[in-house]
Design a protein around this motif. Structure first.
Motif, PDB file in Angstrom:
ATOM      1  N   THR A  46       0.836  -1.209   0.000  1.00 28.77           N
ATOM      2  CA  THR A  46       0.000   0.000   0.000  1.00 28.77           C
ATOM      3  C   THR A  46       0.867   1.254   0.000  1.00 28.77           C
ATOM      4  OG1 THR A  46      -1.769  -1.153   1.189  1.00 28.77           O
ATOM      5  CG2 THR A  46      -1.780   1.253   1.269  1.00 28.77           C
ATOM      6  N   ASP A  47       1.866   1.276   0.863  1.00 27.87           N
ATOM      7  CA  ASP A  47       2.742   2.443   0.953  1.00 27.87           C
ATOM      8  C   ASP A  47       3.520   2.649  -0.339  1.00 27.87           C
ATOM      9  OD1 ASP A  47       3.912   4.599   2.544  1.00 27.87           O
ATOM     10  OD2 ASP A  47       5.757   3.434   2.480  1.00 27.87           O
ATOM     11  N   SER A  48       3.948   1.553  -0.969  1.00 31.01           N
ATOM     12  CA  SER A  48       4.703   1.688  -2.215  1.00 31.01           C
ATOM     13  C   SER A  48       3.835   2.276  -3.320  1.00 31.01           C
ATOM     14  CB  SER A  48       5.279   0.338  -2.648  1.00 31.01           C
ATOM     15  OG  SER A  48       4.297  -0.503  -3.219  1.00 31.01           O
ATOM     16  N   VAL A  49       2.532   1.975  -3.301  1.00 31.40           N
ATOM     17  CA  VAL A  49       1.608   2.558  -4.280  1.00 31.40           C
ATOM     18  C   VAL A  49       1.436   4.050  -4.010  1.00 31.40           C
ATOM     19  CG1 VAL A  49      -0.809   2.629  -5.011  1.00 31.40           C
ATOM     20  CG2 VAL A  49       0.364   0.426  -4.795  1.00 31.40           C
ATOM     21  N   LEU A  50       1.216   4.396  -2.759  1.00 32.30           N
ATOM     22  CA  LEU A  50       0.971   5.800  -2.414  1.00 32.30           C
ATOM     23  C   LEU A  50       2.204   6.671  -2.630  1.00 32.30           C
ATOM     24  CD1 LEU A  50      -1.084   5.327   0.872  1.00 32.30           C
ATOM     25  CD2 LEU A  50      -1.966   5.995  -1.370  1.00 32.30           C
ATOM     26  N   GLU A  51       3.376   6.102  -2.437  1.00 31.50           N
ATOM     27  CA  GLU A  51       4.602   6.893  -2.488  1.00 31.50           C
ATOM     28  C   GLU A  51       5.404   6.693  -3.779  1.00 31.50           C
ATOM     29  OE1 GLU A  51       5.357   9.221  -0.466  1.00 31.50           O
ATOM     30  OE2 GLU A  51       3.716   8.819   0.926  1.00 31.50           O
ATOM     31  N   THR A  52       4.844   6.023  -4.763  1.00 32.25           N
ATOM     32  CA  THR A  52       5.544   5.829  -6.029  1.00 32.25           C
ATOM     33  C   THR A  52       5.986   7.166  -6.613  1.00 32.25           C
ATOM     34  OG1 THR A  52       4.366   3.789  -6.569  1.00 32.25           O
ATOM     35  CG2 THR A  52       5.297   4.988  -8.402  1.00 32.25           C
ATOM     36  N   MET A  53       7.242   7.229  -7.013  1.00 34.05           N
ATOM     37  CA  MET A  53       7.891   8.450  -7.487  1.00 34.05           C
ATOM     38  C   MET A  53       8.017   9.489  -6.374  1.00 34.05           C
ATOM     39  SD  MET A  53       6.366   8.917 -11.349  1.00 34.05           S
ATOM     40  CE  MET A  53       7.622  10.142 -11.813  1.00 34.05           C
ATOM     41  N   GLY A  54       7.806   9.057  -5.150  1.00 31.22           N
ATOM     42  CA  GLY A  54       7.995   9.929  -3.999  1.00 31.22           C
ATOM     43  C   GLY A  54       9.201   9.450  -3.220  1.00 31.22           C
ATOM     44  N   ARG A  55       9.015   9.160  -1.930  1.00 29.41           N
ATOM     45  CA  ARG A  55      10.157   8.774  -1.095  1.00 29.41           C
ATOM     46  C   ARG A  55      10.477   7.289  -1.178  1.00 29.41           C
ATOM     47  NH1 ARG A  55       8.017   6.493   3.535  1.00 29.41           N
ATOM     48  NH2 ARG A  55       5.823   6.934   3.952  1.00 29.41           N
ATOM     49  N   VAL A  56       9.576   6.480  -1.734  1.00 29.33           N
ATOM     50  CA  VAL A  56       9.818   5.039  -1.826  1.00 29.33           C
ATOM     51  C   VAL A  56      10.422   4.697  -3.180  1.00 29.33           C
ATOM     52  CG1 VAL A  56       8.699   2.775  -1.951  1.00 29.33           C
ATOM     53  CG2 VAL A  56       8.014   4.406  -0.185  1.00 29.33           C
ATOM     54  N   SER A  57      11.548   3.970  -3.164  1.00 28.60           N
ATOM     55  CA  SER A  57      12.181   3.588  -4.427  1.00 28.60           C
ATOM     56  C   SER A  57      11.738   2.205  -4.874  1.00 28.60           C
ATOM     57  CB  SER A  57      13.704   3.630  -4.300  1.00 28.60           C
ATOM     58  OG  SER A  57      14.137   2.743  -3.284  1.00 28.60           O
ATOM     59  N   LEU A  58      11.392   1.327  -3.924  1.00 25.88           N
ATOM     60  CA  LEU A  58      10.965  -0.022  -4.268  1.00 25.88           C
ATOM     61  C   LEU A  58       9.450  -0.049  -4.440  1.00 25.88           C
ATOM     62  CD1 LEU A  58      11.659  -3.015  -4.678  1.00 25.88           C
ATOM     63  CD2 LEU A  58      11.334  -3.332  -2.220  1.00 25.88           C
ATOM     64  N   ASP A  59       9.013  -0.264  -5.655  1.00 23.82           N
ATOM     65  CA  ASP A  59       7.585  -0.341  -5.938  1.00 23.82           C
ATOM     66  C   ASP A  59       7.398  -1.227  -7.161  1.00 23.82           C
ATOM     67  OD1 ASP A  59       7.172   1.480  -8.486  1.00 23.82           O
ATOM     68  OD2 ASP A  59       8.576   2.530  -7.175  1.00 23.82           O
ATOM     69  N   MET A  60       6.162  -1.547  -7.476  1.00 22.65           N
ATOM     70  CA  MET A  60       5.882  -2.513  -8.522  1.00 22.65           C
ATOM     71  C   MET A  60       6.294  -2.036  -9.906  1.00 22.65           C
ATOM     72  SD  MET A  60       4.803  -5.244  -7.137  1.00 22.65           S
ATOM     73  CE  MET A  60       3.995  -6.159  -8.446  1.00 22.65           C
ATOM     74  N   MET A  61       6.404  -0.726 -10.089  1.00 25.42           N
ATOM     75  CA  MET A  61       6.828  -0.222 -11.392  1.00 25.42           C
ATOM     76  C   MET A  61       8.340  -0.161 -11.517  1.00 25.42           C
ATOM     77  SD  MET A  61       3.991   2.602 -12.579  1.00 25.42           S
ATOM     78  CE  MET A  61       3.253   3.173 -11.071  1.00 25.42           C
ATOM     79  N   SER A  62       9.018   0.334 -10.482  1.00 19.14           N
ATOM     80  CA  SER A  62      10.477   0.450 -10.574  1.00 19.14           C
ATOM     81  C   SER A  62      11.134  -0.919 -10.678  1.00 19.14           C
ATOM     82  CB  SER A  62      11.034   1.221  -9.371  1.00 19.14           C
ATOM     83  OG  SER A  62      10.768   0.546  -8.157  1.00 19.14           O
ATOM     84  N   VAL A  63      10.563  -1.935 -10.017  1.00 21.57           N
ATOM     85  CA  VAL A  63      11.126  -3.277 -10.124  1.00 21.57           C
ATOM     86  C   VAL A  63      11.079  -3.765 -11.567  1.00 21.57           C
ATOM     87  CG1 VAL A  63      10.779  -5.712  -9.506  1.00 21.57           C
ATOM     88  CG2 VAL A  63      10.650  -3.948  -7.744  1.00 21.57           C
ATOM     89  N   GLN A  64       9.998  -3.434 -12.281  1.00 19.23           N
ATOM     90  CA  GLN A  64       9.839  -3.925 -13.652  1.00 19.23           C
ATOM     91  C   GLN A  64      10.903  -3.373 -14.596  1.00 19.23           C
ATOM     92  OE1 GLN A  64       5.669  -4.152 -15.121  1.00 19.23           O
ATOM     93  NE2 GLN A  64       5.124  -3.545 -13.042  1.00 19.23           N
ATOM     94  N   ALA A  65      11.528  -2.289 -14.218  1.00 18.05           N
ATOM     95  CA  ALA A  65      12.593  -1.714 -15.042  1.00 18.05           C
ATOM     96  C   ALA A  65      13.977  -2.148 -14.548  1.00 18.05           C
ATOM     97  CB  ALA A  65      12.501  -0.188 -15.029  1.00 18.05           C
ATOM     98  N   ASN A  66      13.991  -3.037 -13.558  1.00 15.18           N
ATOM     99  CA  ASN A  66      15.267  -3.462 -12.982  1.00 15.18           C
ATOM    100  C   ASN A  66      15.258  -4.962 -12.715  1.00 15.18           C
ATOM    101  OD1 ASN A  66      16.905  -0.814 -12.208  1.00 15.18           O
ATOM    102  ND2 ASN A  66      14.747  -0.417 -11.775  1.00 15.18           N
ATOM    103  N   THR A  67      14.964  -5.739 -13.745  1.00 17.83           N
ATOM    104  CA  THR A  67      14.819  -7.185 -13.593  1.00 17.83           C
ATOM    105  C   THR A  67      16.090  -7.951 -13.947  1.00 17.83           C
ATOM    106  OG1 THR A  67      13.861  -7.326 -15.813  1.00 17.83           O
ATOM    107  CG2 THR A  67      12.328  -7.122 -13.968  1.00 17.83           C
ATOM    108  N   GLY A  68      17.197  -7.256 -14.002  1.00 12.01           N
ATOM    109  CA  GLY A  68      18.469  -7.931 -14.211  1.00 12.01           C
ATOM    110  C   GLY A  68      18.709  -8.326 -15.652  1.00 12.01           C
TER     111      GLY A  68
END
Length: 500
Positions: free
Chosen positions: A271-293
Motif C-alpha cells: 500500500t505504501d509503495s503505491v501511495l509513495e511511487t515516485m515519492g520517497r519510496v524507491s521499491l515499488d511494482m513499477m520500478s522493479v519492472q525496469a530493474n529485472t536484471g
C-alpha cells in the motif's frame, strides 16, 4: 485490469534507419494502453504502457533501446507544468510511462515521440479537470468511479473473508472488540462518516496507523466512501482464531492465515509503495519492472535469499546454503530473534539492492514473522520464485497457482534442493513459470488494483452493517498531512454544489 487499448501505428522513417538486416521498431504497429490515459483516473502516480512492434507485426521481446520513445507531458493552458515523468524500459519490448502530478490542470497533453516524430495518435489530450493526488475532489457516484477505474464486479478473496460475517453490528463490535483485544493488541477503531475519517487507537504500539490513515485519506479524496465502522489490527499476526462458536469478530489485517478468520487487506508495504511511487519510496511494482536484471539466459544460477532471522526455517536455509554454496546463496542481514552462532550461520552480511536479486534466476521466498511481504516484487521480476508452503497469506495468494506462477516448496524446506534441481533440469519450464508469475503481478498488483481492492472491501463490508456507523466517544478526526497548500486545487464538484 484496466485496458484502455489504443492501436497505434508508428513509422520511424529514416531517423532510425538501421544497417541492413537490423530489426527495427516499425512505423505501423505500436500498442499504447493504460489507466494514465484517462483524465478521471486519479492515482498517486499515473501510468500507461508502450509496446514496440517490428515491421513484420511481431512484438519485440527484448528492448529496442532504452531511449527509443520520448514522452512529454504538459498543461496547454498553464504557464508551468509540475509533472514528474519517467519512461521505464521493461527489457521485454514494452515500457511503462509513469508520471506524478504536483498540481491540477484544466487539461493535460501527453506527447509520445520517436526522434521528434509523434507516435500514432500522439498527442493525447486528457480533457480535465485533471486532478493531482492531494486534491480533495471525491466522485459522488461510486459506481461511476468503479467503472472509470475498471474495478472488477467482485473479488473472490473478499467474498471468502466476509463469508463468516453475514451481518455486522457496529454498536456491538464497538464494545466487544476493545474488550477482547484492546489491552493486549494494537488496534485502530475507524469510522468513515460523510467521507470523513475518525479514529480511536487501542494498545501501546500504534505507529503503523500511518499506513491505514494514508490509504483512507487517499480514497476519500477520490471517491465518496460508504459510511462504515471497522477495526484494523496493526500487528503482524492475525487475531481472530477459527472456532466452533458463533462469537466471531470482524478484524481487518494485512496478513491472513488458514487458522484465523481475519479480513485481509493489501499489506502496508505494498500500500505504501503505491501511495509513495515516485515519492520517497524507491521499491515499488513499477520500478522493479525496469530493474529485472540480465536476460534469463545470462542470470546467475544460484538461488538467492537475504533477510533477518525471523523464522526457524530461515536458519535452516542459511545452513543449507553453507553446505551447498553452488546451489544457494543465502545469508542473514540481521539477527534479532535467535542467537547468532557464526560457526553455524556465517557472518552477518550487508544489505544488497533489491534490484540485484534479479541477477539470479531463482528466488527463495520464506515466511518471516508472518508472510514475507516481498513476494509481489519477487513475482514481478524476471526470475522464478520458489515459495515455501505456508499457513499465512496476503490478499492475492489464493489466486496464485503452484507450478504455474511459482515452484512450491514444503514448509520445512525438505524438498528445496530437489525443486532447485528440477528448475535447473527444466530450464524452459522454469522460465515459463517466471513469466507467468510476472504477468500475474503486472495484471493484479498495480496501483489501480490496490485501490479497487480497498474500495470493494469497504463497500461490501459496509453492506453487512445492521446499525448505523457512529463517531464514538474518544474518536479524533484524521486530517491530511500533505503540503497541498503549495498547489491548491479547485474542485469542480464542490463548486457546482455551492452554486446550487
Amino acid at each position: 485490469m484496466f485496458r484502455f487499448l489504443l492501436l497505434c501505428y508508428l513509422f520511424l522513417g529514416t531517423a532510425l534507419a538501421a544497417t541492413a538486416g537490423e530489426r527495427r521498431v516499425n512505423p505501423e504497429n505500436c500498442l499504447i494502453w493504460g489507466p494514465g490515459l484517462k483524465a478521471k483516473v486519479v492515482l498517486p502516480a499515473r501510468y500507461f504502457y508502450i509496446q514496440a512492434v517490428d515491421s513484420t507485426g511481431q512484438k519485440f521481446t527484448t528492448s529496442p533501446g532504452e531511449k527509443v520513445f520520448q514522452v512529454k507531458i504538459s498543461a496547454p493552458d498553464e504557464q508551468f507544468t509540475r509533472v514528474g515523468v519517467q519512461v521505464l524500459d521493461r527489457k521485454d519490448g514494452s515500457f511503462i510511462v509513469r508520471y506524478r502530478m504536483y498540481a491540477s490542470y484544466k487539461n493535460l497533453k501527453i506527447e509520445v515521440k520517436v526522434q521528434g516524430q509523434h507516435v500514432a495518435n500522439s498527442p493525447y489530450i486528457l480533457k480535465g479537470p485533471v486532478y493531482h493526488e492531494n486534491c480533495n475532489c471525491p466522485t459522488e457516484d461510486s459506481a461511476t468511479w468503479l467503472e472509470e477505474m475498471n474495478c472488477p464486479q467482485s473479488i473472490p478473496q473478499i467474498q471468502r473473508d466476509l463469508a463468516p460475517f453475514p451481518t455486522v453490528d457496529p454498536d456491538k463490535i464497538a464494545v466487544e472488540i476493545p474488550q477482547r483485544f484492546g489491552q493486549r493488541q494494537s488496534l485502530c477503531h475507524y469510522t468513515l462518516k460523510d467521507n470523513k475519517i475518525y479514529i480511536k487507537t487501542h494498545g501501546e504500539h500504534v505507529g503503523f496507523r500511518i499506513f491505514m490513515d494514508a490509504i483512507l485519506l487517499s480514497l476519500t479524496r477520490k471517491v465518496k466512501m460508504p459510511d462504515v465502522e471497522f477495526f484494523v489490527n496493526l500487528g503482524d499476526w492475525p487475531l481472530e482464531k477459527k472456532k466452533s462458536n458463533a462469537n466471531l469478530h470482524p478484524i481487518f489485517s494485512w496478513c491472513g492465515s488458514t487458522d484465523s478468520k481475519d479480513i485481509v487487506m493489501p499489506t502496508y508495504d505494498l500500500t505504501d509503495s503505491v501511495l509513495e511511487t515516485m515519492g520517497r519510496v524507491s521499491l515499488d511494482m513499477m520500478s522493479v519492472q525496469a530493474n529485472t536484471g540480465p536476460p534469463w539466459e545470462n542470470k546467475n544460477t544460484t538461488a538467492l535469499w537475504r533477510g533477518r532471522d525471523s523464522r526457524k526455517e530461515r536458519l535452516e536455509l542459511v545452513k543449507l546454503s553453507r553446505k551447498h554454496p553452488e546451489l544457494i546463496d543465502a545469508a542473514f542481514t540481521n539477527f534479532f530473534f535467535f542467537k547468532h552462532d557464526e560457526s553455524l550461520y556465517g557472518p552477518i552480511v550487508k544489505h544488497i539492492s533489491f534490484f540485484d536479486f534479479f541477477k539470479h534466476k531463482y528466488q527463495i521466498n520464506i515466511d518471516g514473522t508472518v508472510a514475507a511481504y516481498r513476494l509481489p516484487y519477487l513475482l514481478v521480476g524476471n526470475s522464478v520464485v520458489l515459495k515455501q508452503d505456508s499457513i499465512y497469506y496476503e490478499h492475492f495468494y489464493n489466486e496464485l497457482q503452484p507450478w504455474k506462477h511459482y515452484i512450491p516448496v514444503k514448509s520445512n524446506l525438505s524438498d528445496l534442493l530437489e525443486k532447485l534441481q528440477w528448475a535447473k533440469d527444466h530450464d524452459e519450464e522454469a522460465k515459463a513459470i517466471a513469466k507467468a508469475g510476472q504477468e500475474f503481478a503486472r495484471d493484479n498488483l498495480m496501483g489501480d488494483n490496490i485501490f479497487c481492492y480497498y474500495f470493494k472491501l469497504f463497500q461490501e463490508y459496509a453492506s453487512l452493517q445492521v446499525t448505523e456507523p457512529k463517531v464514538r466517544d474518544g474518536m479524533e478526526k484524521v486530517e491530511s498531512q500533505s503540503e497541498d497548500d503549495l498547489f491548491p486545487c479547485n474542485c469542480h464538484r464542490k463548486k457546482a454544489k455551492d452554486e446550487l
